[in-house]
Scaffold this motif. Sequence first.
Motif, PDB file in Angstrom:
ATOM      1  N   ASP A  38      46.521  37.190  56.756  1.00  0.00           N
ATOM      2  CA  ASP A  38      45.534  36.573  55.826  1.00  0.00           C
ATOM      3  C   ASP A  38      44.353  36.025  55.938  1.00  0.00           C
ATOM      4  O   ASP A  38      43.576  35.673  54.591  1.00  0.00           O
ATOM      5  CB  ASP A  38      46.852  35.679  55.084  1.00  0.00           C
ATOM      6  CG  ASP A  38      47.884  36.244  54.392  1.00  0.00           C
ATOM      7  OD1 ASP A  38      48.160  37.191  54.442  1.00  0.00           O
ATOM      8  OD2 ASP A  38      48.773  35.042  54.652  1.00  0.00           O
ATOM      9  N   ASN A  39      44.033  35.459  57.011  1.00  0.00           N
ATOM     10  CA  ASN A  39      42.654  34.906  57.215  1.00  0.00           C
ATOM     11  C   ASN A  39      41.519  35.252  57.539  1.00  0.00           C
ATOM     12  O   ASN A  39      40.633  35.540  56.981  1.00  0.00           O
ATOM     13  CB  ASN A  39      42.936  34.089  58.144  1.00  0.00           C
ATOM     14  CG  ASN A  39      43.706  32.813  58.542  1.00  0.00           C
ATOM     15  OD1 ASN A  39      44.700  32.012  57.008  1.00  0.00           O
ATOM     16  ND2 ASN A  39      44.621  32.151  59.859  1.00  0.00           N
ATOM     17  N   GLU A  41      41.258  38.488  55.479  1.00  0.00           N
ATOM     18  CA  GLU A  41      41.045  39.163  54.290  1.00  0.00           C
ATOM     19  C   GLU A  41      40.271  37.437  53.386  1.00  0.00           C
ATOM     20  O   GLU A  41      38.840  38.070  52.847  1.00  0.00           O
ATOM     21  CB  GLU A  41      42.287  38.950  53.257  1.00  0.00           C
ATOM     22  CG  GLU A  41      41.762  39.073  51.702  1.00  0.00           C
ATOM     23  CD  GLU A  41      42.876  39.112  50.921  1.00  0.00           C
ATOM     24  OE1 GLU A  41      42.810  39.111  49.774  1.00  0.00           O
ATOM     25  OE2 GLU A  41      44.496  39.222  51.960  1.00  0.00           O
ATOM     26  N   GLU A  42      40.470  36.352  53.774  1.00  0.00           N
ATOM     27  CA  GLU A  42      39.756  35.056  52.902  1.00  0.00           C
ATOM     28  C   GLU A  42      38.706  35.156  53.754  1.00  0.00           C
ATOM     29  O   GLU A  42      37.623  34.596  53.316  1.00  0.00           O
ATOM     30  CB  GLU A  42      40.427  34.640  53.616  1.00  0.00           C
ATOM     31  CG  GLU A  42      40.421  32.704  52.986  1.00  0.00           C
ATOM     32  CD  GLU A  42      40.740  31.589  52.667  1.00  0.00           C
ATOM     33  OE1 GLU A  42      39.671  30.439  52.602  1.00  0.00           O
ATOM     34  OE2 GLU A  42      42.053  31.818  52.969  1.00  0.00           O
ATOM     35  N   THR A  80      39.075  43.078  50.526  1.00  0.00           N
ATOM     36  CA  THR A  80      39.307  41.150  50.087  1.00  0.00           C
ATOM     37  C   THR A  80      38.799  42.023  48.760  1.00  0.00           C
ATOM     38  O   THR A  80      37.539  42.792  49.104  1.00  0.00           O
ATOM     39  CB  THR A  80      38.393  40.479  50.667  1.00  0.00           C
ATOM     40  OG1 THR A  80      39.058  38.844  50.564  1.00  0.00           O
ATOM     41  CG2 THR A  80      36.949  40.993  51.025  1.00  0.00           C
ATOM     42  N   LYS A  84      36.788  37.229  44.374  1.00  0.00           N
ATOM     43  CA  LYS A  84      38.110  35.676  43.975  1.00  0.00           C
ATOM     44  C   LYS A  84      36.669  34.000  45.478  1.00  0.00           C
ATOM     45  O   LYS A  84      37.237  33.532  44.864  1.00  0.00           O
ATOM     46  CB  LYS A  84      38.639  35.780  45.211  1.00  0.00           C
ATOM     47  CG  LYS A  84      39.942  36.673  43.883  1.00  0.00           C
ATOM     48  CD  LYS A  84      41.483  36.939  44.970  1.00  0.00           C
ATOM     49  CE  LYS A  84      41.200  36.628  46.049  1.00  0.00           C
ATOM     50  NZ  LYS A  84      42.631  37.025  46.487  1.00  0.00           N
ATOM     51  N   TYR A  85      35.462  34.914  45.317  1.00  0.00           N
ATOM     52  CA  TYR A  85      34.767  33.823  46.698  1.00  0.00           C
ATOM     53  C   TYR A  85      33.619  33.551  46.869  1.00  0.00           C
ATOM     54  O   TYR A  85      32.824  32.355  46.996  1.00  0.00           O
ATOM     55  CB  TYR A  85      35.378  34.468  47.658  1.00  0.00           C
ATOM     56  CG  TYR A  85      36.670  34.758  48.743  1.00  0.00           C
ATOM     57  CD1 TYR A  85      37.678  33.750  49.045  1.00  0.00           C
ATOM     58  CD2 TYR A  85      37.151  35.838  48.900  1.00  0.00           C
ATOM     59  CE1 TYR A  85      38.859  33.679  49.817  1.00  0.00           C
ATOM     60  CE2 TYR A  85      38.244  36.093  48.555  1.00  0.00           C
ATOM     61  CZ  TYR A  85      39.200  35.505  49.256  1.00  0.00           C
ATOM     62  OH  TYR A  85      40.659  35.465  50.227  1.00  0.00           O
TER      63      TYR A  85
END
Length: 126
Positions: A38-39, A41-42, A80, A84-85
């Motif tokens: 999860d980390n 991907e972010e 990713t 979104k970022y």
Amino acid sequence: MTRVYPAIIHSEGGGFWLEFPDLPGCFTEGDSLEELMDNAEEALGAFLAVKMDYREEIPTPSDIKDVSTDGGDITTFVSTDVNKYHKDNKAVKKMISIPAWLAKEAEARNYSLSKILQEALMGKLA
């Protein structure tokens, strides 16, 4: 826009950390593999979004077969959605002109011109 990069997972002291060989300075950690991924991907999304926002060169992902590891390290892929970022994701209004017949046809089919334009631009910029 989805991006995929090879990554190396390292196990250390009961936890994990991950690095992206093609992206110096982009790494993350986690207490479990689930948290790590999860980390990751972010971290990948944020790292690439900043580079794009500042118009910096984005390195091409290596072939995973060319990524070397030590001993018990694991090579994997991380994907990713960079969109979104991005730091500036607010909507802005733009005037466009299209032929009247095309506007009527789109309206008859309940198409969102805004959504179609966004998708087309993201595809064009990818």
